[in-house]
Scaffold this motif. Sequence first.
Motif, PDB file in Angstrom:
ATOM      1  N   PRO A   6      46.305  52.864  28.464  1.00 25.50           N
ATOM      2  CA  PRO A   6      44.936  52.756  27.947  1.00 25.50           C
ATOM      3  C   PRO A   6      44.470  51.302  27.987  1.00 25.50           C
ATOM      4  O   PRO A   6      45.281  50.375  27.965  1.00 25.50           O
ATOM      5  N   ARG A   7      43.170  51.130  28.072  1.00 20.55           N
ATOM      6  CA  ARG A   7      42.617  49.771  28.063  1.00 20.55           C
ATOM      7  C   ARG A   7      42.939  49.092  26.744  1.00 20.55           C
ATOM      8  O   ARG A   7      42.826  49.685  25.683  1.00 20.55           O
ATOM      9  N   GLU A   8      43.310  47.827  26.825  1.00 18.33           N
ATOM     10  CA  GLU A   8      43.652  47.078  25.617  1.00 18.33           C
ATOM     11  C   GLU A   8      42.570  46.050  25.303  1.00 18.33           C
ATOM     12  O   GLU A   8      42.825  45.076  24.622  1.00 18.33           O
ATOM     13  N   THR A  38      38.393  33.575  30.156  1.00 20.07           N
ATOM     14  CA  THR A  38      37.325  33.769  29.163  1.00 20.07           C
ATOM     15  C   THR A  38      37.294  35.200  28.646  1.00 20.07           C
ATOM     16  O   THR A  38      37.071  35.444  27.459  1.00 20.07           O
ATOM     17  N   MET A  39      37.501  36.150  29.546  1.00 20.76           N
ATOM     18  CA  MET A  39      37.425  37.563  29.183  1.00 20.76           C
ATOM     19  C   MET A  39      38.729  38.094  28.609  1.00 20.76           C
ATOM     20  O   MET A  39      38.763  39.195  28.063  1.00 20.76           O
ATOM     21  N   GLY A  40      39.804  37.321  28.758  1.00 20.17           N
ATOM     22  CA  GLY A  40      41.108  37.754  28.264  1.00 20.17           C
ATOM     23  C   GLY A  40      41.678  38.928  29.034  1.00 20.17           C
ATOM     24  O   GLY A  40      42.295  39.834  28.467  1.00 20.17           O
ATOM     25  N   LEU A  41      41.469  38.915  30.367  1.00 14.30           N
ATOM     26  CA  LEU A  41      41.898  40.036  31.208  1.00 14.30           C
ATOM     27  C   LEU A  41      42.909  39.603  32.256  1.00 14.30           C
ATOM     28  O   LEU A  41      42.925  38.465  32.701  1.00 14.30           O
ATOM     29  N   SER A  42      43.709  40.572  32.670  1.00 13.56           N
ATOM     30  CA  SER A  42      44.557  40.386  33.847  1.00 13.56           C
ATOM     31  C   SER A  42      43.706  40.687  35.073  1.00 13.56           C
ATOM     32  O   SER A  42      42.638  41.312  34.966  1.00 13.56           O
ATOM     33  N   LYS A  43      44.186  40.274  36.236  1.00  9.35           N
ATOM     34  CA  LYS A  43      43.461  40.573  37.477  1.00  9.35           C
ATOM     35  C   LYS A  43      43.282  42.075  37.668  1.00  9.35           C
ATOM     36  O   LYS A  43      42.206  42.543  38.052  1.00  9.35           O
ATOM     37  N   SER A  44      44.338  42.831  37.406  1.00  8.92           N
ATOM     38  CA  SER A  44      44.259  44.275  37.624  1.00  8.92           C
ATOM     39  C   SER A  44      43.231  44.916  36.704  1.00  8.92           C
ATOM     40  O   SER A  44      42.443  45.771  37.135  1.00  8.92           O
TER      41      SER A  44
END
Length: 195
Positions: A6-8, A38-44
Motif C-alpha cells: 500500500p502507498r505509504e 521534497t515529496m519524500g518519495l522513492s523513484k518507484s
Amino acid sequence: MMIGRPREFNPEIALESAMQLFWRKGYESSSLQDLLSTMGLSKSSFYQTFKSKHALFQNCIEHYQQTLDSEMRTQLENTGSGKAFIKNLFTSVANETSGSDARRGCLLMNTASEFAQTDQEIAELVSSSIDCITDVFETAIQQAQRQEEIPSDKDARTLATYLVSTMSGVRNMVKAGADRETVKRITGIAMTALD
C-alpha cells in the motif's frame, strides 16, 4: 485482494510539496532528486503515482488553479463587498514584498514566462487557469455593480481582464524587487478603474 504494497504517503501532500518547489525554483531548475527529496518519495513511488516530471507539473498547475479559485471565491463570499474583495486582493500583493514567501510571483505567470510558449499542453493549462481567475474578478465586479459600488456601464469582463493583467504585472514587479510603497501607489491607480 491487494496487489503490491500500500502507498505509504499522501498523494495530496506530495503534490502540494512539489507545487511549492516548482513555484520557488521553476520547472527546469527542479531536478528529479529535488522532487523526490521534497515529496519524500522513492523513484518507484514517484513514477507509479505521477508518471513523469512533466505530468506532475501539469497536476501542480491544476492544483494551484483549483486552490486559488476556491480561496478567492471563499474570500469573495466572506467579504460581502465586491469592491472590497478586489481592494483586499491588491493589498495582498503589496504584502508580498516581505515575509517568507516574498518575491515568488504567481506560479501561472512564472510558468508562462519559463516555457508555456514552447509547450502547448502547459500553455493551455495556464490560459484556462487565467480564465478561471478572470471569472472570479468578473463575478466580484458584477456583485459590486449590483451593490452600486462600481458603475453599471462598465463592461465587467473587460474590467476583470484589466485587473488580472495589472495584478500579474505588479506581482512581477514585486518579484523583481519593487518595494511596498511603490506597489501600493500602483495598485491605488489600478483601483481608480473601478470608479
